[in-house]
Design a protein around this motif. Structure first.
Motif: not given
Lengths: 343, 343
Positions: A137, A216-217, A220-221, A240, A248, B236-237, B239-248
């Motif tokens: 971001x 990892x969360x 992306x920020x 991933x 998405x 990692x999978x 939390x990154x799932x959550x992170x990429x989803x949220x950021x996107x």
């Protein structure tokens, strides 16, 4: 001539080779006068591809290579056996100083093995990491390592942190970049054996701006510039990222097409949405450098189109201009002296 | 009474405790007559929370526990020291057979440690994995293991594959679920030492439907039902799932709000988009079970609202009805016999 960046380009590697690779080379020389491309691959095929374009012809030279290394081939064997392949011929030019850099969209394994065996490591570098840029971001972060060295040791990760910091600062222009280690919690005592051993080493490292664990969360920020991890985890993160993003967006499109009202809305939203999402597209950021070698080796995505190939070629100019390898040599040398002093 | 599923619920754990936890309990008993909730926590606080709602009062009983384990506390120490905490009191009820299941949104570490130390493992289970459901384009996949056991061994991963298959088949209703191991390439020879050792063991395993390696990129598309990995990678999978989803999604919203035309479009698109994206929201799928224990232990997200708490409670009913633990016991027992025969 010394102001030219000479890029050996594997014209036969990748899903869209040779068409998109050749097109990317043409686009690069159309944009920049300071690039010389050495296009390796099957001569007749490449001549035919090039004949479609108008471009400054003195900037692209075909270097014949009759063989092609396929993605599915075991890399060590392929590099040894196919001495006249587009990858081996191109890498040898980097080794011999005929080229400054090598770019390929071909077999990742072959590029990694070839980088180590043919181009060779900078003295003191234990393992060369593959370090792609991840869109976030806030811009981009460097993910290091991402595919070159599974089952890494703590000392490798410390070198990754140093090389990654140099790259982020000199090529991407991020002053005093922050460094984090991928972990499963924010606290220092969390993690697996590798992370627990590496954490205090990074903390004690004077040349980097270490900020601790990164979950990892948060990646992306974009709050951490250099994201250090071992290659298996890095590969999972990179892929991933791509997978969740793609899935998405498919879901978003489905949602927008589910009824008439939404379809009308989608038409209105589309242009602005497309422009915003472009920032979150990894392909915009060129290829991933394999750091710590005697020359630059860049791996672009297997499905690269001409745009990504062109971006990866242009990236090589900055790498050369910024004297990244001299900086890496100095940093590694300094570490050796420090560890001798502390002995 | 035997048709009732008795759930010990940690009313003090999680970011929104006790409010959302108590509300989730009320919602669960409003929906189902076959659930008995044992709400552990500070009596006065819980009485006050409950007094706001109308619900079948005989289905919720407060069990006093004066202490609270905080997320930041070292889990082993906390479980030992705080014997009158909402987590320890609730888990002991599972241990003693007073409850069938335990649900908590509190400290993951404390739940994992408590699960092993207080509830105890099923005989033969080497390590109990935490197994959340991931939303995919096709429904859900089970990610196993995801936080309980870093630095796992191949035999652990084989047990994860078996327990995960049983859960997917019996609780989620997926017949003959496919099993994949997270890897950095599709080929059998790829991977780190753990994956290379585990791959042939899974391949030789008669009770599961093993389909080989799964690259992280494919996970969101939902082609594999049970995704086996060691806990660090799994974390990692998740939390990154959550992170990429949220950021996107943040990026999508920004794109939609960038000019007037898009703002109008966004208004039209919003309802349909929201409904579609709900499917891709992990919180819709209840908590993550900690499998292989003498009773069900479910960990819900720390930021759980009443909806997730309620879903997690209802999930316990299926778990009990389907006799998951009996099936796990039988599968583990069978493996022991097989390995004896082959000796």
């Amino acid at each position: 001539m010394s102001d030219m960046t000479r890029v050996a380009l594997d014209a036969m590697g990748g899903d869209n080779a040779p068409r998109e690779i050749v097109k990317g080379a043409v686009e690069a020389v159309q944009q920049r006068k300071d690039i010389q491309i050495l296009l390796t691959g099957q001569e007749e095929v490449l001549k035919k591809e090039l004949s479609q374009y108008t471009y400054p012809e003195e900037q692209i030279r075909i270097v014949g290579a009759t063989e092609v290394i396929e993605t599915a081939e075991p890399p060590v064997k392929a590099i040894r056996a196919k001495k006249d392949s587009s990858i081996v011929v191109a890498m040898k030019m980097v080794k011999n100083g005929e080229a400054d850099a090598f770019v390929s969209a071909g077999s990742t394994g072959a590029v990694l093995v070839g980088g180590q065996v043919l181009v060779g490591r900078i003295k003191g570098v234990e393992r060369p990491p593959l370090a792609p840029l991840l869109p976030t971001l806030k811009g981009v972060s460097l993910l290091i390592d991402c595919g070159a060295n599974v089952d890494a040791r703590p000392s490798h990760l410390v070198q990754f942190a140093k090389m990654g910091s140099i790259y982020m600062e000199s090529v991407i222009g991020k002053k005093n970049p922050t460094v984090g280690i991928v972990n499963i919690g924010a606290e220092e005592e969390k993690g697996n054996a590798l992370v627990k051993e590496t954490f205090p080493l990074l903390k004690a490292c004077p040349d980097i701006n270490f900020v601790g664990s990164v979950e990892a969360r948060e990646i992306p920020y974009g709050n951490v510039d250099v994201i250090v991890c071992e290659a298996f985890v890095g590969n999972v993160i990179l892929k991933l990222y791509e997978g969740v993003g793609g899935a998405l967006m498919k879901k978003v499109k489905q949602g927008m097409m589910s009824d008439l009202r939404s379809k009308v809305g989608a038409l209105l939203v589309k242009p602005a949405l497309k422009a915003t999402l472009k920032d979150f597209d990894a392909s915009e950021h060129g290829g991933a450098p394999l750091l710590g070698l005697n020359g630059l080796v860049v791996k672009t995505h297997g499905s690269s189109t001409s745009r990504e190939v062109c971006n990866s070629i242009i990236q090589c100019v900055t790498f050369k201009e910024q004297k990244i390898n001299e900086k890496i040599k100095a940093a590694i040398q300094k570490t050796h002296e420090e560890s001798k002093e502390s002995e």
